[in-house]
Enzyme design. Structure first.
Site, PDB file in Angstrom:
ATOM      1  CG  ASP A  30      -2.168   0.981   1.125  1.00 46.42           C
ATOM      2  OD1 ASP A  30      -3.167   0.365   0.968  1.00 46.42           O
ATOM      3  OD2 ASP A  30      -1.729   2.155   1.032  1.00 46.42           O
ATOM      4  CG  ASN A  87     -12.796  -0.465   3.828  1.00 44.87           C
ATOM      5  OD1 ASN A  87     -13.112  -1.078   4.935  1.00 44.87           O
ATOM      6  ND2 ASN A  87     -11.527  -0.044   3.659  1.00 44.87           N
ATOM      7  N   GLY A  93     -15.261   3.305   3.958  1.00 42.98           N
ATOM      8  CA  GLY A  93     -14.091   4.103   3.550  1.00 42.98           C
ATOM      9  C   GLY A  93     -13.642   3.603   2.228  1.00 42.98           C
ATOM     10  CD  GLN A  94     -14.881  -0.427  -2.316  1.00 36.89           C
ATOM     11  OE1 GLN A  94     -16.225  -0.581  -2.039  1.00 36.89           O
ATOM     12  NE2 GLN A  94     -14.352  -1.130  -3.431  1.00 36.89           N
ATOM     13  CG  HIS A 100      -8.666  -3.307  -2.330  1.00 39.33           C
ATOM     14  ND1 HIS A 100      -9.520  -2.684  -3.108  1.00 39.33           N
ATOM     15  CD2 HIS A 100      -8.521  -2.591  -1.016  1.00 39.33           C
ATOM     16  CE1 HIS A 100      -9.755  -1.726  -2.343  1.00 39.33           C
ATOM     17  NE2 HIS A 100      -9.267  -1.550  -1.286  1.00 39.33           N
ATOM     18  CG  LEU A 101      -8.320 -10.238   0.761  1.00 37.47           C
ATOM     19  CD1 LEU A 101      -7.604 -11.213   1.123  1.00 37.47           C
ATOM     20  CD2 LEU A 101      -9.417  -9.697   2.065  1.00 37.47           C
ATOM     21  CG  HIS A 102      -6.764  -2.825   3.216  1.00 41.19           C
ATOM     22  ND1 HIS A 102      -6.234  -1.799   2.849  1.00 41.19           N
ATOM     23  CD2 HIS A 102      -8.069  -2.836   2.625  1.00 41.19           C
ATOM     24  CE1 HIS A 102      -6.958  -0.851   2.286  1.00 41.19           C
ATOM     25  NE2 HIS A 102      -8.181  -1.686   2.167  1.00 41.19           N
TER      26      HIS A 102
HETATM   27  P1  5GP Z   1      -9.816   1.266   0.325  1.00 45.96           P
HETATM   28  O1  5GP Z   1      -9.856   2.755   0.925  1.00 45.96           O
HETATM   29  O2  5GP Z   1     -10.507   1.093  -0.968  1.00 45.96           O
HETATM   30  O3  5GP Z   1     -10.359   0.134   0.980  1.00 45.96           O
HETATM   31  O4  5GP Z   1      -8.188   1.124   0.184  1.00 45.96           O
HETATM   32  C1  5GP Z   1      -7.624   1.517  -0.941  1.00 45.96           C
HETATM   33  C2  5GP Z   1      -6.172   1.425  -0.672  1.00 45.96           C
HETATM   34  O5  5GP Z   1      -5.378   1.637  -1.709  1.00 45.96           O
HETATM   35  C3  5GP Z   1      -5.668   2.550   0.359  1.00 45.96           C
HETATM   36  O6  5GP Z   1      -5.133   2.096   1.525  1.00 45.96           O
HETATM   37  C4  5GP Z   1      -4.586   3.482  -0.699  1.00 45.96           C
HETATM   38  O7  5GP Z   1      -3.447   3.899   0.410  1.00 45.96           O
HETATM   39  C5  5GP Z   1      -4.182   2.367  -1.567  1.00 45.96           C
HETATM   40  N1  5GP Z   1      -3.969   2.986  -2.794  1.00 45.96           N
HETATM   41  C6  5GP Z   1      -4.423   3.926  -3.600  1.00 45.96           C
HETATM   42  N2  5GP Z   1      -3.963   4.201  -4.523  1.00 45.96           N
HETATM   43  C7  5GP Z   1      -2.807   3.701  -4.665  1.00 45.96           C
HETATM   44  C8  5GP Z   1      -1.711   3.519  -5.279  1.00 45.96           C
HETATM   45  O8  5GP Z   1      -1.560   4.163  -6.502  1.00 45.96           O
HETATM   46  N3  5GP Z   1      -0.653   2.462  -5.284  1.00 45.96           N
HETATM   47  C9  5GP Z   1      -0.837   1.826  -4.054  1.00 45.96           C
HETATM   48  N4  5GP Z   1       0.268   1.083  -4.087  1.00 45.96           N
HETATM   49  N5  5GP Z   1      -1.761   1.873  -3.170  1.00 45.96           N
HETATM   50  C10 5GP Z   1      -2.680   2.717  -3.523  1.00 45.96           C
END
Ligand code: 5GP
Ligand code: ZN
Length: 114
Positions: A30, A87, A93-94, A100-102
């Site tokens: 991330d 999310n 907070g998506q 994706h899985l964090h």
């Molecule tokens: P969400 O908020 O949708 O659950 O998670 C999206 C995640 O993607 C966030 O933790 C954010 O930091 C990450 N992210 C967004 N844009 C990029 C990117 O261009 N590269 C990488 N490596 N991570 C990203």
């Protein structure tokens, strides 16, 4: 999906720190880590949210968990513990609409989550 940042990462049009790849999935660090380990695990197929999953995707979702398992072991957080988060839609907070899985670990996780 041209306007999807994760599809662009898959296509190598946007750089990322890739830690795992196979025919159907990719894992990368991330860009804004929330823990010492913060890896994102994604299917190569563009699926916007969990709500868009079809029965045919069952195998894919299991596969993402298998990769999370492997990365957690590789990064030595398996025994200590880690968190997997997905999310879905705005209130969760998506921000990226490609599922994706964090994989989060390397520090104590709070509960309930913020
Ligand atoms: P969400 O908020 O949708 O659950 O998670 C999206 C995640 O993607 C966030 O933790 C954010 O930091 C990450 N992210 C967004 N844009 C990029 C990117 O261009 N590269 C990488 N490596 N991570 C990203
Ligand atoms: Zn996408």
């Amino acid at each position: 999906m041209n306007d999807c940042i994760f599809c662009r990462i898959i296509e190598r049009k946007v750089p990322s720190m890739i830690v795992y790849e196979d025919e159907i999935a990719l894992a990368f660090e991330d860009v804004n880590p929330q823990a010492p380990v913060h890896t994102l695990i994604i299917p190569k197929k563009h699926i916007p949210t969990v709500l868009d999953l079809k029965e045919a995707d069952d195998h894919l979702i299991g596969h993402l968990f298998k990769i999370a398992n492997k990365i957690a072991r590789d990064k030595n957080i398996a025994e200590r513990g880690f968190r997997l988060v997905t999310n879905c839609n705005a209130e969760s907070g998506q921000t990226v609409y490609h599922i994706h899985l964090h994989l989060l670990g390397g520090r104590h996780m709070h509960w309930p989550p913020g």
